[in-house]
Design a protein around this motif. Structure first.
Motif, PDB file in Angstrom:
ATOM      1  N   ALA A 166      11.188   3.045  -8.036  1.00  0.00           N
ATOM      2  CA  ALA A 166      11.059   1.590  -7.858  1.00  0.00           C
ATOM      3  C   ALA A 166      11.878   0.900  -8.948  1.00  0.00           C
ATOM      4  N   ILE A 167      12.663  -0.083  -8.559  1.00  0.00           N
ATOM      5  CA  ILE A 167      13.500  -0.828  -9.501  1.00  0.00           C
ATOM      6  C   ILE A 167      13.444  -2.307  -9.180  1.00  0.00           C
ATOM      7  N   ARG A 168      13.955  -3.103 -10.128  1.00  0.00           N
ATOM      8  CA  ARG A 168      14.165  -4.525  -9.907  1.00  0.00           C
ATOM      9  C   ARG A 168      15.650  -4.769  -9.668  1.00  0.00           C
ATOM     10  N   LEU A 169      15.951  -5.865  -9.008  1.00  0.00           N
ATOM     11  CA  LEU A 169      17.347  -6.213  -8.731  1.00  0.00           C
ATOM     12  C   LEU A 169      18.127  -6.279 -10.040  1.00  0.00           C
ATOM     13  N   GLY A 170      19.279  -5.641 -10.059  1.00  0.00           N
ATOM     14  CA  GLY A 170      20.106  -5.580 -11.258  1.00  0.00           C
ATOM     15  C   GLY A 170      19.982  -4.276 -12.004  1.00  0.00           C
ATOM     16  N   GLU A 171      18.982  -3.465 -11.648  1.00  0.00           N
ATOM     17  CA  GLU A 171      18.816  -2.151 -12.270  1.00  0.00           C
ATOM     18  C   GLU A 171      19.518  -1.080 -11.440  1.00  0.00           C
ATOM     19  N   LEU A 202      33.857  20.000   1.973  1.00  0.00           N
ATOM     20  CA  LEU A 202      32.792  19.054   2.284  1.00  0.00           C
ATOM     21  C   LEU A 202      33.169  17.637   1.875  1.00  0.00           C
ATOM     22  N   VAL A 203      32.773  16.686   2.706  1.00  0.00           N
ATOM     23  CA  VAL A 203      32.845  15.264   2.369  1.00  0.00           C
ATOM     24  C   VAL A 203      31.404  14.795   2.229  1.00  0.00           C
ATOM     25  N   VAL A 204      31.003  14.483   1.007  1.00  0.00           N
ATOM     26  CA  VAL A 204      29.624  14.097   0.725  1.00  0.00           C
ATOM     27  C   VAL A 204      29.561  12.582   0.563  1.00  0.00           C
ATOM     28  N   ASP A 205      28.730  11.927   1.348  1.00  0.00           N
ATOM     29  CA  ASP A 205      28.515  10.488   1.284  1.00  0.00           C
ATOM     30  C   ASP A 205      27.015  10.224   1.242  1.00  0.00           C
ATOM     31  N   TYR A 206      26.665   8.961   1.091  1.00  0.00           N
ATOM     32  CA  TYR A 206      25.257   8.584   1.231  1.00  0.00           C
ATOM     33  C   TYR A 206      25.191   7.204   1.870  1.00  0.00           C
ATOM     34  N   ALA A 207      24.127   6.949   2.600  1.00  0.00           N
ATOM     35  CA  ALA A 207      23.951   5.682   3.308  1.00  0.00           C
ATOM     36  C   ALA A 207      22.658   5.023   2.852  1.00  0.00           C
ATOM     37  N   ILE A 208      22.738   3.724   2.580  1.00  0.00           N
ATOM     38  CA  ILE A 208      21.547   2.947   2.221  1.00  0.00           C
ATOM     39  C   ILE A 208      21.260   1.972   3.351  1.00  0.00           C
ATOM     40  N   THR A 209      20.017   1.951   3.800  1.00  0.00           N
ATOM     41  CA  THR A 209      19.589   0.974   4.798  1.00  0.00           C
ATOM     42  C   THR A 209      18.877  -0.157   4.070  1.00  0.00           C
ATOM     43  N   TYR A 210      19.460  -1.344   4.170  1.00  0.00           N
ATOM     44  CA  TYR A 210      18.959  -2.520   3.454  1.00  0.00           C
ATOM     45  C   TYR A 210      18.061  -3.351   4.359  1.00  0.00           C
ATOM     46  N   PRO A 211      16.812  -3.583   3.954  1.00  0.00           N
ATOM     47  CA  PRO A 211      15.986  -4.521   4.722  1.00  0.00           C
ATOM     48  C   PRO A 211      16.492  -5.941   4.522  1.00  0.00           C
ATOM     49  N   LYS A 212      16.297  -6.764   5.526  1.00  0.00           N
ATOM     50  CA  LYS A 212      16.723  -8.155   5.459  1.00  0.00           C
ATOM     51  C   LYS A 212      15.505  -9.073   5.539  1.00  0.00           C
ATOM     52  N   ALA A 218      17.143  -8.094  -0.231  1.00  0.00           N
ATOM     53  CA  ALA A 218      15.767  -8.512   0.004  1.00  0.00           C
ATOM     54  C   ALA A 218      14.855  -7.421  -0.551  1.00  0.00           C
ATOM     55  N   PRO A 219      13.660  -7.798  -0.991  1.00  0.00           N
ATOM     56  CA  PRO A 219      12.753  -6.786  -1.535  1.00  0.00           C
ATOM     57  C   PRO A 219      12.246  -5.858  -0.441  1.00  0.00           C
ATOM     58  N   ALA A 253      15.756  10.141   1.380  1.00  0.00           N
ATOM     59  CA  ALA A 253      14.878   9.713   0.287  1.00  0.00           C
ATOM     60  C   ALA A 253      14.776   8.195   0.387  1.00  0.00           C
ATOM     61  N   ALA A 254      14.136   7.561  -0.615  1.00  0.00           N
ATOM     62  CA  ALA A 254      13.986   6.111  -0.565  1.00  0.00           C
ATOM     63  C   ALA A 254      13.653   5.597  -1.964  1.00  0.00           C
ATOM     64  N   PHE A 255      13.868   4.283  -2.138  1.00  0.00           N
ATOM     65  CA  PHE A 255      13.422   3.607  -3.341  1.00  0.00           C
ATOM     66  C   PHE A 255      12.933   2.222  -2.948  1.00  0.00           C
ATOM     67  N   ASP A 256      12.070   1.654  -3.796  1.00  0.00           N
ATOM     68  CA  ASP A 256      11.534   0.316  -3.553  1.00  0.00           C
ATOM     69  C   ASP A 256      12.225  -0.666  -4.490  1.00  0.00           C
ATOM     70  N   LEU A 257      12.594  -1.830  -3.921  1.00  0.00           N
ATOM     71  CA  LEU A 257      13.281  -2.878  -4.694  1.00  0.00           C
ATOM     72  C   LEU A 257      12.405  -4.112  -4.756  1.00  0.00           C
ATOM     73  N   SER A 258      12.279  -4.663  -5.967  1.00  0.00           N
ATOM     74  CA  SER A 258      11.641  -5.962  -6.128  1.00  0.00           C
ATOM     75  C   SER A 258      12.656  -6.932  -6.714  1.00  0.00           C
ATOM     76  N   ILE A 259      12.510  -8.177  -6.357  1.00  0.00           N
ATOM     77  CA  ILE A 259      13.485  -9.203  -6.776  1.00  0.00           C
ATOM     78  C   ILE A 259      12.935  -9.954  -7.997  1.00  0.00           C
TER      79      ILE A 259
END
Length: 368
Positions: A271-276, A294-304, A344-345, A362-368
């Motif tokens: 869990a992080i805050r925006l800017g971290e 290998l071509v290694v990438d990662y994808a982030i799904t952003y909630p709106k 968005a958080p 995996a996942a992480f939680d964001l707070s604003i």
């Protein structure tokens, strides 16, 4: 006292602030003594605060149309003398913009002027009205530029003719059929300049958005054993590679049907805050008993805030893995707002991709 580190960055449009206008007025008067600097400043400053950067660029060019000689050749001669004296690279786009506005009926003079102006900044936006007005005639001139000794001129040949150049209008004829511009890209496919090759790659990436099969077929005619052409292909196909297109992956030498397992994929902190920043780490294990690319990438799904979500793929690393090898990878990414992305958080899902396939989550939680 306010910490200067917390002060907002200046807006991009402030490149064209009132101090810059005074600079332009002073330098123009120095090369053209009859110049009415006061009138220029009055007109160029009109409603300045409300204008975007490109609107300011256009307004200044239009004001030169009011304050320079009406004879186009005479005005271009003045701007040719002025442009080396301009004190900011982006501001050197003003003389090309003047040509775009007033030079459509003066083709030869305009082409010569844009070629002269582009090494100081770029004429990529200014060439486009000429391409839209007379595609074949302008492409003929541009084709000759691919043989110019100046990398800026060669780069203009590719960049100016991009179907979907950012900050400019689309060249609909080339969006529908890129064929007329392909000889330009072919002429630059082994260019020694990274500046030029990057433009060629971006041009081809534009084409993949409408004609992916055409680009993949065209690469069959290129000498991809040449590291310069191979570099262009890799960057041109980046969108298709992120999508896991097997044909694009094959062009860059990635192993088809990669046999790997992610023994772990973690994100710290959870869990992080925006800017971290978050730290991603993984261990990939080769499971096919063979060396693989290998071509290694990662994808982030952003909630709106609207409740919808958007997914963005990020490049991580291209690697070679030997038979039976385990490979540790890690990186850090700061999660912050951009003009093109506001966060968005909430829970942000992250996928680990190998040759376009999801191998771990995996996942992480964001707070604003």
């Amino acid at each position: 006292m306010t910490d200067t580190q917390d002060a907002p960055a200046p807006l991009l449009k402030e490149i064209f602030d009132r101090a810059r206008l005074r600079h332009l007025a002073k330098e123009t008067a120095a090369v053209y003594p009859a110049f009415d600097a006061a009138r220029f400043l009055d007109l160029a400053s009109h409603d300045l605060d409300a204008l975007s950067i490109m609107q300011r660029l256009r307004q200044i060019a239009q004001v030169y149309g009011e304050t320079l000689p009406k004879d186009f050749d005479a005005a271009v001669e003045i701007l040719t003398t002025l442009i080396p004296r301009i004190n900011h690279r982006f501001v050197t786009l003003v003389p090309p913009e003047y040509v775009a506005l007033y030079g459509l009926e003066h083709f030869e003079t305009s082409m010569a002027a844009l070629k002269t102006f582009t090494p100081y900044g770029s004429a990529e936006f200014a060439i486009r009205p000429f391409l839209r007005q007379d595609l074949s005639r302008t492409l003929e001139v541009i084709q000759a530029w691919t043989r110019d000794p100046d990398e800026h001129v060669r780069r203009l040949a590719s960049e100016g003719s991009r179907p979907r150049l950012p900050w400019s209008f689309r060249l609909d004829a080339l969006v529908q059929d890129p064929t007329p511009a392909l000889p330009i890209l072919d002429a630059l496919k082994t260019d020694d300049s990274v500046y030029v090759r990057k433009s060629v790659a971006n041009h081809l990436n534009d084409i993949t958005k409408d004609h992916p099969d055409r680009v993949l077929e065209h690469f069959k005619t290129w000498p991809l054993d040449d590291k310069r052409s191979a570099w262009i292909a890799k960057h041109a196909l980046r969108g298709l590679i992120k999508q896991g297109d097997p044909r694009a992956l094959a062009v860059i030498g990635a192993t088809e049907g990669a046999d790997v397992r992610a023994e772990h994929f973690t994100i710290q902190p959870a869990a992080i805050r925006l800017g971290e920043a978050i730290a991603l780490s993984t261990r990939l294990a080769e499971t096919g008993g063979r060396a693989q690319t290998l071509v290694v990438d990662y994808a982030i799904t952003y909630p709106k805030a609207s409740g919808r979500a958007s997914r963005k793929v990020f490049k991580w690393k291209g690697v070679q893995i030997a038979a039976g090898q385990r490979l540790d990878l890690s990186l850090r990414q700061t999660i912050k707002d951009f003009t093109t992305r506001k966060h968005a958080p909430g829970r942000h899902a992250v996928e680990l991709l190998v040759n376009g396939q999801v191998v771990a989550q995996a996942a992480f939680d964001l707070s604003i």
